[in-house]
Design a protein around this motif. Structure first.
Motif, PDB file in Angstrom:
ATOM      1  N   GLN A 127       0.821  -1.213   0.000  1.00 51.96           N
ATOM      2  CA  GLN A 127       0.000   0.000   0.000  1.00 51.96           C
ATOM      3  C   GLN A 127       0.852   1.259   0.000  1.00 51.96           C
ATOM      4  O   GLN A 127       0.525   2.237  -0.673  1.00 51.96           O
ATOM      5  N   GLN A 128       1.949   1.243   0.746  1.00 46.48           N
ATOM      6  CA  GLN A 128       2.819   2.414   0.753  1.00 46.48           C
ATOM      7  C   GLN A 128       3.397   2.655  -0.628  1.00 46.48           C
ATOM      8  O   GLN A 128       3.482   3.788  -1.100  1.00 46.48           O
ATOM      9  N   GLY A 129       3.801   1.588  -1.296  1.00 47.15           N
ATOM     10  CA  GLY A 129       4.350   1.735  -2.644  1.00 47.15           C
ATOM     11  C   GLY A 129       3.328   2.296  -3.615  1.00 47.15           C
ATOM     12  O   GLY A 129       3.649   3.137  -4.467  1.00 47.15           O
ATOM     13  N   ALA A 130       2.080   1.852  -3.492  1.00 46.95           N
ATOM     14  CA  ALA A 130       1.023   2.355  -4.367  1.00 46.95           C
ATOM     15  C   ALA A 130       0.760   3.834  -4.096  1.00 46.95           C
ATOM     16  O   ALA A 130       0.569   4.627  -5.039  1.00 46.95           O
ATOM     17  N   GLN A 131       0.772   4.227  -2.842  1.00 46.22           N
ATOM     18  CA  GLN A 131       0.562   5.633  -2.498  1.00 46.22           C
ATOM     19  C   GLN A 131       1.711   6.502  -3.017  1.00 46.22           C
ATOM     20  O   GLN A 131       1.497   7.599  -3.548  1.00 46.22           O
ATOM     21  N   SER A 132       2.935   5.999  -2.862  1.00 47.42           N
ATOM     22  CA  SER A 132       4.093   6.746  -3.351  1.00 47.42           C
ATOM     23  C   SER A 132       4.038   6.902  -4.866  1.00 47.42           C
ATOM     24  O   SER A 132       4.345   7.971  -5.406  1.00 47.42           O
ATOM     25  N   ALA A 133       3.665   5.834  -5.552  1.00 48.29           N
ATOM     26  CA  ALA A 133       3.557   5.898  -7.009  1.00 48.29           C
ATOM     27  C   ALA A 133       2.523   6.929  -7.424  1.00 48.29           C
ATOM     28  O   ALA A 133       2.768   7.770  -8.300  1.00 48.29           O
ATOM     29  N   ALA A 134       1.351   6.909  -6.802  1.00 49.84           N
ATOM     30  CA  ALA A 134       0.290   7.845  -7.157  1.00 49.84           C
ATOM     31  C   ALA A 134       0.710   9.289  -6.901  1.00 49.84           C
ATOM     32  O   ALA A 134       0.438  10.182  -7.710  1.00 49.84           O
ATOM     33  N   ALA A 135       1.404   9.526  -5.775  1.00 47.82           N
ATOM     34  CA  ALA A 135       1.840  10.886  -5.462  1.00 47.82           C
ATOM     35  C   ALA A 135       2.859  11.380  -6.480  1.00 47.82           C
ATOM     36  O   ALA A 135       2.783  12.512  -6.983  1.00 47.82           O
ATOM     37  N   ASN A 136       3.830  10.534  -6.810  1.00 44.58           N
ATOM     38  CA  ASN A 136       4.841  10.926  -7.781  1.00 44.58           C
ATOM     39  C   ASN A 136       4.260  11.101  -9.180  1.00 44.58           C
ATOM     40  O   ASN A 136       4.656  11.994  -9.930  1.00 44.58           O
ATOM     41  N   TYR A 137       3.320  10.243  -9.539  1.00 33.48           N
ATOM     42  CA  TYR A 137       2.704  10.361 -10.855  1.00 33.48           C
ATOM     43  C   TYR A 137       1.865  11.637 -10.941  1.00 33.48           C
ATOM     44  O   TYR A 137       1.764  12.251 -12.008  1.00 33.48           O
ATOM     45  N   SER A 138       1.268  12.055  -9.825  1.00 34.12           N
ATOM     46  CA  SER A 138       0.538  13.319  -9.807  1.00 34.12           C
ATOM     47  C   SER A 138       1.468  14.487 -10.119  1.00 34.12           C
ATOM     48  O   SER A 138       1.124  15.401 -10.877  1.00 34.12           O
ATOM     49  N   VAL A 139       2.657  14.444  -9.533  1.00 33.78           N
ATOM     50  CA  VAL A 139       3.644  15.497  -9.769  1.00 33.78           C
ATOM     51  C   VAL A 139       4.045  15.539 -11.240  1.00 33.78           C
ATOM     52  O   VAL A 139       4.124  16.607 -11.859  1.00 33.78           O
ATOM     53  N   ALA A 140       4.277  14.383 -11.820  1.00 34.31           N
ATOM     54  CA  ALA A 140       4.684  14.326 -13.225  1.00 34.31           C
ATOM     55  C   ALA A 140       3.567  14.763 -14.162  1.00 34.31           C
ATOM     56  O   ALA A 140       3.772  15.554 -15.083  1.00 34.31           O
ATOM     57  N   LEU A 141       2.357  14.274 -13.903  1.00 34.82           N
ATOM     58  CA  LEU A 141       1.230  14.592 -14.777  1.00 34.82           C
ATOM     59  C   LEU A 141       0.740  16.025 -14.604  1.00 34.82           C
ATOM     60  O   LEU A 141      -0.055  16.503 -15.405  1.00 34.82           O
ATOM     61  N   GLY A 142       1.201  16.714 -13.584  1.00 33.93           N
ATOM     62  CA  GLY A 142       0.804  18.099 -13.370  1.00 33.93           C
ATOM     63  C   GLY A 142       1.904  19.086 -13.695  1.00 33.93           C
ATOM     64  O   GLY A 142       1.772  20.263 -13.419  1.00 33.93           O
ATOM     65  N   SER A 143       2.983  18.634 -14.320  1.00 38.36           N
ATOM     66  CA  SER A 143       4.135  19.500 -14.560  1.00 38.36           C
ATOM     67  C   SER A 143       4.035  20.258 -15.872  1.00 38.36           C
ATOM     68  O   SER A 143       3.266  19.911 -16.768  1.00 38.36           O
ATOM     69  N   ALA A 144       4.837  21.292 -15.996  1.00 40.51           N
ATOM     70  CA  ALA A 144       4.902  22.069 -17.234  1.00 40.51           C
ATOM     71  C   ALA A 144       5.439  21.227 -18.378  1.00 40.51           C
ATOM     72  O   ALA A 144       5.214  21.549 -19.550  1.00 40.51           O
ATOM     73  N   ASP A 145       6.133  20.136 -18.072  1.00 40.01           N
ATOM     74  CA  ASP A 145       6.673  19.266 -19.122  1.00 40.01           C
ATOM     75  C   ASP A 145       5.571  18.615 -19.950  1.00 40.01           C
ATOM     76  O   ASP A 145       5.823  18.149 -21.057  1.00 40.01           O
ATOM     77  N   MET A 146       4.375  18.576 -19.431  1.00 36.29           N
ATOM     78  CA  MET A 146       3.266  17.995 -20.188  1.00 36.29           C
ATOM     79  C   MET A 146       2.886  18.860 -21.386  1.00 36.29           C
ATOM     80  O   MET A 146       2.166  18.427 -22.274  1.00 36.29           O
ATOM     81  N   PHE A 147       3.373  20.088 -21.414  1.00 32.43           N
ATOM     82  CA  PHE A 147       3.045  20.990 -22.516  1.00 32.43           C
ATOM     83  C   PHE A 147       4.063  20.906 -23.648  1.00 32.43           C
ATOM     84  O   PHE A 147       3.940  21.611 -24.651  1.00 32.43           O
ATOM     85  N   ASP A 148       5.070  20.057 -23.499  1.00 34.05           N
ATOM     86  CA  ASP A 148       6.038  19.791 -24.562  1.00 34.05           C
ATOM     87  C   ASP A 148       5.776  18.388 -25.096  1.00 34.05           C
ATOM     88  O   ASP A 148       5.701  17.429 -24.314  1.00 34.05           O
ATOM     89  N   THR A 149       5.636  18.267 -26.397  1.00 37.22           N
ATOM     90  CA  THR A 149       5.226  16.989 -26.990  1.00 37.22           C
ATOM     91  C   THR A 149       6.156  15.843 -26.625  1.00 37.22           C
ATOM     92  O   THR A 149       5.710  14.764 -26.198  1.00 37.22           O
ATOM     93  N   ALA A 150       7.459  16.045 -26.770  1.00 36.68           N
ATOM     94  CA  ALA A 150       8.414  14.970 -26.526  1.00 36.68           C
ATOM     95  C   ALA A 150       8.396  14.516 -25.070  1.00 36.68           C
ATOM     96  O   ALA A 150       8.338  13.311 -24.779  1.00 36.68           O
ATOM     97  N   THR A 151       8.449  15.458 -24.132  1.00 37.09           N
ATOM     98  CA  THR A 151       8.469  15.078 -22.717  1.00 37.09           C
ATOM     99  C   THR A 151       7.109  14.533 -22.281  1.00 37.09           C
ATOM    100  O   THR A 151       7.041  13.670 -21.404  1.00 37.09           O
TER     101      THR A 151
END
Length: 277
Positions: free
Chosen positions: A107-131
């Motif tokens: 469960q801790q691993g799943a929570q950590s994954a979700a938190a980190n994925y939130s950071v990635a999916l909410g970043s400015a890098d999502m506005f660049d096609t390659a990243t």
């Protein structure tokens, strides 16, 4: 699905501060409209007294030390110390495209994954096609990534969408301005779990907008909770779906908004986190 959840951290997916008292002042830059005026002396006195009372209560609580925490007088529905205590487990060491990888199958691993994925999916890098392609291929399960990729390409390449948030048609910020898109997880909880699947809620605050002179979309703060459906595949947790909702939203404090220069400097000097419990 909401675009508010698809924004991510830049520079790896994620100055010196002072504590000072600032008196009300007039004028300012584009952020001036968000500044709040001074309050009455009685309001200030109440605030100071309230802070002192809270400090005294905190000190008293800290000094309880040896008291029996298992006494029957408490509310069993209130969080206990383990809710915010460090887990004792080491952070993941691996990274895939700058995003933490190799989470534990618990469960801790799943929570950590979700938190980190939130950071990635909410970043400015999502506005660049390659990243963006790199992030999606890293975060989503292989059988979901291709379809999600096409949906996101359509959304992030929309000229109307980019214009509404103040960006150029290629997803870059106008000259002299800095684009800010960050997600800061506040807490996580698992609502369903098995060794092969997990449902995790991530409560977070989001910073989004343009800092700099002439910005028509100043950096603002929002609060969301996103529920991630995760699956265990290729020895790691991956996203298969998510749902986002507003809040919980805390009451705003009586703080003056920073200037565009201060906001830009903070974004450039303070990096984002890439690991969360």
């Amino acid at each position: 699905m909401s675009l508010g959840d698809e924004r991510e951290p830049s520079g790896g997916y994620g100055g010196t501060g002072q504590t000072r008292t600032r008196l009300p002042e007039s004028g300012g830059d584009v952020y001036g409209g968000a500044r709040r005026g001074g309050r009455s002396s009685s309001r200030s006195l109440v605030t100071v007294v309230g802070v002192v009372v809270l400090l005294i209560a905190a000190i008293a609580f800290a000094n309880r030390g040896g008291e029996d925490s298992g006494s029957g007088g408490g509310d069993e529905n209130q969080p206990n110390s383990s809710s915010t205590a460090a887990s004792g487990s080491q952070p993941v060491q691996g990274k895939n495209g700058g995003i933490p990888a190799g989470f534990a199958q618990d469960q801790q691993g799943a929570q950590s994954a979700a938190a980190n994925y939130s950071v990635a999916l909410g970043s400015a890098d999502m506005f660049d096609t390659a990243t963006r392609h790199e992030i999606v291929n890293t975060v989503y399960a292989p059988d979901v990534a291709a379809n999600r990729q096409a949906d996101l390409d359509n959304a992030y390449s929309s000229e109307e969408f980019l214009k509404n948030i103040g960006l150029n048609t290629d997803g870059t910020a106008p000259e002299g301005q800095s684009f800010v898109s960050r997600v800061i997880p506040v807490g996580t909880k698992t609502t369903a779990f098995s060794t092969g699947a997990a449902t995790v809620e991530v409560w977070y605050t989001s910073l989004f907008g343009l800092s700099g002179d002439g910005s028509t979309n100043p950096v603002s703060e929002s609060w969301y909770t996103t529920t991630y459906q995760l699956t265990w595949v290729n020895k790691d947790w991956k996203v298969t779906d998510f749902q986002q909702k507003d809040g919980p939203v805390p009451v705003g404090r009586d703080q003056r908004a920073s200037t565009a220069d201060d906001m830009t400097k903070a974004v450039e000097e303070f990096g984002g986190f890439t690991y969360a419990r």
